[in-house]
Motif scaffolding. Structure first.
Motif, PDB file in Angstrom:
ATOM      1  N   ALA A 283       0.847  -1.189   0.000  1.00 52.30           N
ATOM      2  CA  ALA A 283       0.000   0.000   0.000  1.00 52.30           C
ATOM      3  C   ALA A 283       0.884   1.240   0.000  1.00 52.30           C
TER       4      ALA A 283
ATOM      5  N   PHE B  72       0.661   5.940  -0.347  1.00 54.40           N
ATOM      6  CA  PHE B  72      -0.062   7.189  -0.564  1.00 54.40           C
ATOM      7  C   PHE B  72       0.110   7.595  -2.029  1.00 54.40           C
TER       8      PHE B  72
ATOM      9  N   THR C  57      -9.210   3.163   2.318  1.00 55.51           N
ATOM     10  CA  THR C  57      -9.628   4.340   3.076  1.00 55.51           C
ATOM     11  C   THR C  57      -9.701   4.083   4.569  1.00 55.51           C
ATOM     12  N   SER C  58      -9.206   2.935   5.017  1.00 56.05           N
ATOM     13  CA  SER C  58      -9.212   2.618   6.439  1.00 56.05           C
ATOM     14  C   SER C  58      -7.966   1.811   6.774  1.00 56.05           C
TER      15      SER C  58
ATOM     16  N   VAL D 260      -5.753  -1.303   4.794  1.00 57.59           N
ATOM     17  CA  VAL D 260      -4.301  -1.415   4.673  1.00 57.59           C
ATOM     18  C   VAL D 260      -3.830  -2.739   5.268  1.00 57.59           C
TER      19      VAL D 260
ATOM     20  N   ILE E 296      -3.834   4.865  -1.111  1.00 54.77           N
ATOM     21  CA  ILE E 296      -4.409   5.848  -0.197  1.00 54.77           C
ATOM     22  C   ILE E 296      -4.446   7.189  -0.920  1.00 54.77           C
TER      23      ILE E 296
ATOM     24  N   HIS F  19      -4.289  10.965  -1.599  1.00 53.29           N
ATOM     25  CA  HIS F  19      -3.638  12.053  -0.866  1.00 53.29           C
ATOM     26  C   HIS F  19      -3.622  13.302  -1.734  1.00 53.29           C
TER      27      HIS F  19
ATOM     28  N   ARG G 209      -7.894  10.648   2.125  1.00 50.81           N
ATOM     29  CA  ARG G 209      -7.634  10.380   3.532  1.00 50.81           C
ATOM     30  C   ARG G 209      -6.353  11.040   4.023  1.00 50.81           C
ATOM     31  N   SER G 210      -5.765  11.901   3.197  1.00 51.05           N
ATOM     32  CA  SER G 210      -4.538  12.594   3.581  1.00 51.05           C
ATOM     33  C   SER G 210      -4.443  13.876   2.767  1.00 51.05           C
TER      34      SER G 210
ATOM     35  N   LEU H 274      -1.688   5.672  10.948  1.00 50.51           N
ATOM     36  CA  LEU H 274      -2.966   5.680  10.230  1.00 50.51           C
ATOM     37  C   LEU H 274      -4.109   5.337  11.177  1.00 50.51           C
TER      38      LEU H 274
ATOM     39  N   TRP I 218      -7.017   8.006  11.659  1.00 42.80           N
ATOM     40  CA  TRP I 218      -8.297   7.584  11.083  1.00 42.80           C
ATOM     41  C   TRP I 218      -9.272   7.051  12.121  1.00 42.80           C
TER      42      TRP I 218
END
Length: 380
Positions: free
Chosen positions: A46, A48, A119-120, A124, A139, A141, A164-165, A374, A378
């Motif tokens: 995973a 960003f 998104t969570s 991940v 993710i 960003h 999410r970032s 994260l 989150w």
């Protein structure tokens, strides 16, 4: 060992090119650093994926080579270079480009098997749990908050689109913050911090579980984020200023502040921030509009993998190994030839082992520290 990476610019490279993005990501493309087959080979689980809005006019090449004639767009200094500042961009233009790149990201997730928008923290973890070859989690960003309306009226829409970032600024001033200029040698204390709108943005992001990334902020902006939130401080792709005096690198004081909040620093693979001799040769990573070329990749040969490990080790010594991770800047910077592209991630981890990091510490750097932060941001 699977990896979570703090930053790449693949979406920008796909958006600005005329290639078919689906086949490029699904089947591979040697012109870029990241695609699904090579991510599997490099154990990238995973990362960003940055949405970045380039200037409406192309940025300068901004290349300075010692003992050669510098290009006119770079400002030569006694010891290095400074890239001229660029004007702020129109917010409607920024929204259009960002929405197009987010649409592209979701198209990839729909059309490429095993490419997922995550998104969570649970998403991940699912990617990390899969044996290689497995899924690649993206993710979303925002690198620079120009696509966000000043009154934050579209922030919920962006969150619904998976963002999410958010980094309040790239190295370009906007309504939310000043961006640190590209300069070597230099210091991150190089401009103003957050505006009132920027402070509102940080608080609104915290309320919505959107991580705030301090990469590209000035030292004052970094302090302003720290004052506006109790959440862990995050700098997705940077390096140690004590080793290389680049404006984008973090001072020991900043590293200590990250540690005090339980945050994380992603070490960039970008040549210009890793080694003084290399930084003085080029500011090419400042040009987000230039396509990566084979000649540019060859220039990374004078930056050994050991230089990258030096920065990981330094941050681990100053802040603690639980506060250092990887933030490659794949497809956004020239990386050491010893790394090459995403397939070089196992070599990075092996180099950490050779430097004396034990297996538990390597796991923290590879993905554990990102996952912890994260969960904190989150709310999981």
């Amino acid at each position: 060992m699977n990896v979570v990476d703090g930053h790449n610019d693949l979406l920008l490279r796909l958006w600005e090119s005329d290639v078919d993005p689906v086949s490029t990501v699904a089947e591979g493309d040697a012109e870029r650093h990241v695609d699904l087959p090579r991510a599997r080979e490099g154990n990238l689980a995973a990362g960003f994926f940055a949405v970045f809005v380039p200037n409406e006019e192309p940025l300068p090449d901004a290349v300075f080579v010692p003992n050669e004639e510098p290009l006119p767009d770079a400002v030569e200094t006694d010891e290095g270079y400074r890239v001229p500042s660029v004007d702020p961009i129109d917010q409607e233009y920024a929204k259009r480009v960002a929405y197009e790149q987010l649409e592209l990201l979701h198209r990839l997730a729909h059309d490429v098997d095993d490419f997922r928008v995550v998104t969570s923290a649970a998403d991940v973890e699912d990617c990390l749990a899969e044996e290689s070859p497995g899924a690649l989690g993206a993710i979303p960003h925002l690198e620079g908050a120009e696509p966000v309306a000043r009154d934050l009226s579209n922030l919920d829409f962006l969150a619904a689109a998976g963002v999410r970032s958010i980094g309040p600024a790239w190295s370009r001033d906007n309504a939310f913050a000043d961006g640190v200029p590209f300069e070597y040698p230099g210091h991150p204390d190089a401009g103003g911090g957050l505006t009132d709108a920027g402070r509102d943005l940080v608080r609104a992001c915290e309320e919505r579980g959107i991580l705030v990334d301090c990469a590209h902020l000035t030292e004052q902006g970094f302090r302003d984020v720290a004052a506006a939130t109790d959440a862990p401080l995050v700098v997705s792709h940077t390096a140690a200023h004590a080793l290389v005096s680049h404006t984008r690198n973090l001072t020991d004081e900043q590293l200590a502040a990250v540690a005090d909040t339980g945050g994380v620093v992603g070490i960039t693979f970008g040549r210009d921030q890793l080694r003084d001799a290399a930084v003085a040769r080029s500011a090419s990573s400042a040009n987000r509009n230039a396509s990566r070329s084979g000649d540019d990749a060859d220039q990374g040969a004078d930056v050994p993998l050991a230089a990258l490990v030096d920065h990981v080790e330094y941050v681990a010594d100053v802040a603690g190994v639980e506060h250092v991770a990887l933030g490659s800047d794949f497809d956004g910077a020239t990386v050491p030839e010893d790394v090459g592209d995403v397939t070089g991630l196992p070599d990075v981890l092996d180099a950490l082992r050779e430097r004396g990091f034990d297996e538990a510490e390597v796991e923290q750097v590879a993905h554990g520290n990102w996952l912890r932060v994260l969960r904190d941001w989150w709310g999981e």
